[in-house]
Structures are given as C-alpha cells and as structure tokens.
Write a protein that holds these residues in place. Structure first.
Motif, short mmCIF file in Angstrom:
data_model
loop_
_atom_site.label_atom_id
_atom_site.label_comp_id
_atom_site.label_asym_id
_atom_site.label_seq_id
_atom_site.Cartn_x
_atom_site.Cartn_y
_atom_site.Cartn_z
N GLU A 150 -84.24 64.24 59.14
CA GLU A 150 -85.13 64.94 60.06
C GLU A 150 -86.60 64.71 59.74
OE1 GLU A 150 -83.98 68.99 59.82
OE2 GLU A 150 -81.98 68.66 60.69
N ASN A 151 -86.93 64.59 58.45
CA ASN A 151 -88.33 64.53 58.05
C ASN A 151 -88.86 63.13 57.77
OD1 ASN A 151 -89.43 67.51 57.49
ND2 ASN A 151 -87.26 67.44 57.01
N LEU A 152 -87.97 62.20 57.48
CA LEU A 152 -88.42 60.83 57.22
C LEU A 152 -87.81 59.83 58.19
CD1 LEU A 152 -88.43 60.62 53.31
CD2 LEU A 152 -90.39 60.78 54.84
N GLY A 153 -86.55 60.03 58.53
CA GLY A 153 -85.90 59.14 59.48
C GLY A 153 -86.00 57.68 59.10
N ASP A 154 -86.57 56.87 59.98
CA ASP A 154 -86.70 55.42 59.74
C ASP A 154 -87.86 55.07 58.81
OD1 ASP A 154 -84.56 55.02 61.43
OD2 ASP A 154 -85.83 54.73 63.21
N GLN A 155 -88.59 56.07 58.35
CA GLN A 155 -89.73 55.79 57.48
C GLN A 155 -89.32 55.47 56.04
OE1 GLN A 155 -93.06 58.64 57.87
NE2 GLN A 155 -91.94 59.54 59.58
N ALA A 156 -88.05 55.69 55.73
CA ALA A 156 -87.57 55.43 54.38
C ALA A 156 -86.14 54.89 54.44
CB ALA A 156 -87.61 56.70 53.53
N GLU A 157 -85.72 54.26 53.36
CA GLU A 157 -84.35 53.77 53.26
C GLU A 157 -83.51 54.84 52.56
OE1 GLU A 157 -81.94 50.28 50.86
OE2 GLU A 157 -84.01 49.87 51.52
N ILE A 158 -82.75 55.57 53.33
CA ILE A 158 -81.98 56.71 52.82
C ILE A 158 -80.54 56.28 52.57
CG2 ILE A 158 -81.22 59.07 53.28
CD1 ILE A 158 -83.64 59.22 55.27
N THR A 159 -80.10 56.41 51.34
CA THR A 159 -78.74 56.02 50.97
C THR A 159 -77.94 57.24 50.52
OG1 THR A 159 -79.51 53.85 50.21
CG2 THR A 159 -77.32 54.56 49.48
N PRO A 160 -76.90 57.62 51.29
CA PRO A 160 -76.05 58.74 50.88
C PRO A 160 -74.95 58.26 49.94
CG PRO A 160 -75.47 58.04 53.09
CD PRO A 160 -76.60 57.15 52.66
N TYR A 161 -74.79 58.94 48.82
CA TYR A 161 -73.76 58.58 47.84
C TYR A 161 -72.64 59.61 47.87
CZ TYR A 161 -77.01 55.16 45.88
OH TYR A 161 -77.84 54.09 45.71
N PRO A 162 -71.41 59.19 47.56
CA PRO A 162 -70.28 60.13 47.57
C PRO A 162 -70.33 61.17 46.46
CG PRO A 162 -69.59 57.98 46.73
CD PRO A 162 -70.98 57.81 47.27
N GLY A 163 -70.99 60.85 45.35
CA GLY A 163 -71.09 61.79 44.24
C GLY A 163 -72.47 61.79 43.64
N THR A 164 -72.85 62.89 43.00
CA THR A 164 -74.19 62.97 42.41
C THR A 164 -74.36 62.00 41.24
OG1 THR A 164 -73.43 64.83 41.05
CG2 THR A 164 -74.58 65.35 43.10
#
Length: 250
Positions: A150-164
């Motif tokens: 919501e706050n960065l969107g396409d402005q950053a490369e966001i990678t979701p990981y399955p575990g911390t």
C-alpha cells in the motif's frame, strides 16, 4: 446376579459417555513454528515453546478444553480456521476487519506494530519512506506485506518469504536491503542471532493487536475471553510476558 451385571453395564456406559465428552473437548490449535519468541521449536525437547504457547496452555486450562497442536505456514492459518480444519489458532495474528469477516477473534492479548530492520552498517534509512528503490523482505500473508504494497507498491522490490528465518537470512546474506515485519519478532532477532549485524530503525508503524483466532461462530469465544481477562486480573499474563520479553506489558 442379573442386577450386578446390569449395574456393571450401566457403569461401563457412563464411562464411555464420559470418555466421549472428554474427547469432544479436545480442540485442534494451529500455530506457526517460526514466529520467535511467540512460538518456536525447542531443539532439545522437540516441543513448541514461546509466549503464545504459554498463553494458549493457560487459556485452555481455564476455558476447559484440551488441545492438539498443529504447526503450519502462517499463510495457511486463517484459511485453516475459516474452513474448520482447525478449531483455534494462535500465532501472533493481527486482528483486522478483513480477517474478522471470515473468522472470530478473541479480545486482544498483545499490542504490537511493524518495524524496519537493516544491516548494521546501513546509512540513510530512518523509516519506510527511505526504502524506495530498495529490496525489502517480509513475510507471506502478513499485514507487513500489505502495508508495504500500500505504501511503496512498485517503488520497491518487495519479496515475501514463507518464514521469518528465510527473510532474516536474506538480509544477512545481502539478498535484500531491509526487512519489515512485526516489531517484537524484529526486535528479538536483532538482539539474538542478528546482534551486531543488524539494527532496528524508524518508528513503530500501524499499532496492531494480536488475537486468538477461532472458527466463525465458535462457542469457545466467550470462554477464551473470560480466561484472558482472568489471567490479566490475577497477574498470570504479566508473569508470562515478563518471562519472554523481560518486563510486564502493562
């Protein structure tokens, strides 16, 4: 003799009925094994330990149910409760209006928020707004992922990981420039495995509250809430909080 056998049969029937009722009181509780120090695997005992594990153990005893613990990825916890595959979940789950449409929540049992974590030698990052153009690791299905989108969107490369653990190893290994996740977990990592290698920066984002998750319309919502209230009233909650975080929350 007949009356003796009749009495024995009656006692057996009563015992079986009691066993059946006891079995009906055993609920399935889901948790995510990677959210330290809320839930984590004790390598020595092979059992799950942590703040949430102590909370659910006390809640179950006071509310009057036994439980079987089932571990799963965080992303699957809400769907598992929604479909009734598990009865209850406790895994540092943030209470949101969207989630509350498909599951029930207990009263809040922990106040939290989101924090930025960067390498110890990283300069120029004082908050989320400074992460534009960077690679950010977070966790699949989390409110931190939603916040970044919501706050960065396409402005950053966001990678979701399955575990911390994957997320933090990516930060330490240089695969991402920052991690963004729940404040207590970020803080715990920075003071343990990440000590001297990472630092927490910026303010606390999105004040959040964790709740115990239950099937929509569950009869256990009220007993769970009563148990939590009693734990806070008699000091048991503060004892558990101090055990895992060093000081009472209230």
């Amino acid at each position: 003799m007949k009356s003796v056998f009749t009495s024995a049969a009656l006692l057996t029937a009563m015992a079986l009925t009691g066993a059946s009722q006891a079995q009906a009181e055993t609920l399935t509780v889901a948790t995510d094994p990677s959210f330290v120090p809320f839930e984590m695997l004790d390598q020595e005992s092979g059992e799950m330990i942590g703040f949430d594990m102590d909370i659910i153990k006390e809640v179950a005893e006071r509310a009057g149910f036994d439980y079987e613990l089932r571990t799963m990825d965080f992303n699957g916890i809400i769907p598992a409760v929604q479909t009734g595959n598990v009865d209850i979940a406790i895994a540092g789950v943030t209470i949101t209006d969207e989630r509350a449409q498909i599951v029930d929540f207990s009263d809040p049992y922990y106040d939290s928020g989101l924090k930025v974590l960067v390498s110890a030698d990283q300069e120029g990052v004082d908050g989320v707004e400074d992460l534009a153009g960077m690679r950010i690791g977070t966790k699949i299905g989390s409110t931190s992922y939603d916040f970044l989108q919501e706050n960065l969107g396409d402005q950053a490369e966001i990678t979701p990981y399955p575990g911390t653990s994957d997320m933090y190893m990516a930060l330490l290994g240089g695969s991402v420039d920052a991690a963004f996740y729940d404040a207590p977990n970020v803080g715990y990592f920075s003071q343990t495995r990440g000590e001297g290698r990472v630092k927490v920066v910026g303010p606390l984002y999105e004040g959040q509250q964790y709740g115990i998750v239950l099937v929509k319309g569950s009869e256990w919502v009220e007993p769970v809430n009563e148990a939590l209230a009693a734990m806070k009233e008699d000091g048991t909650y503060d004892e558990i909080h101090t055990k895992w975080f060093g000081s009472a929350s209230e």
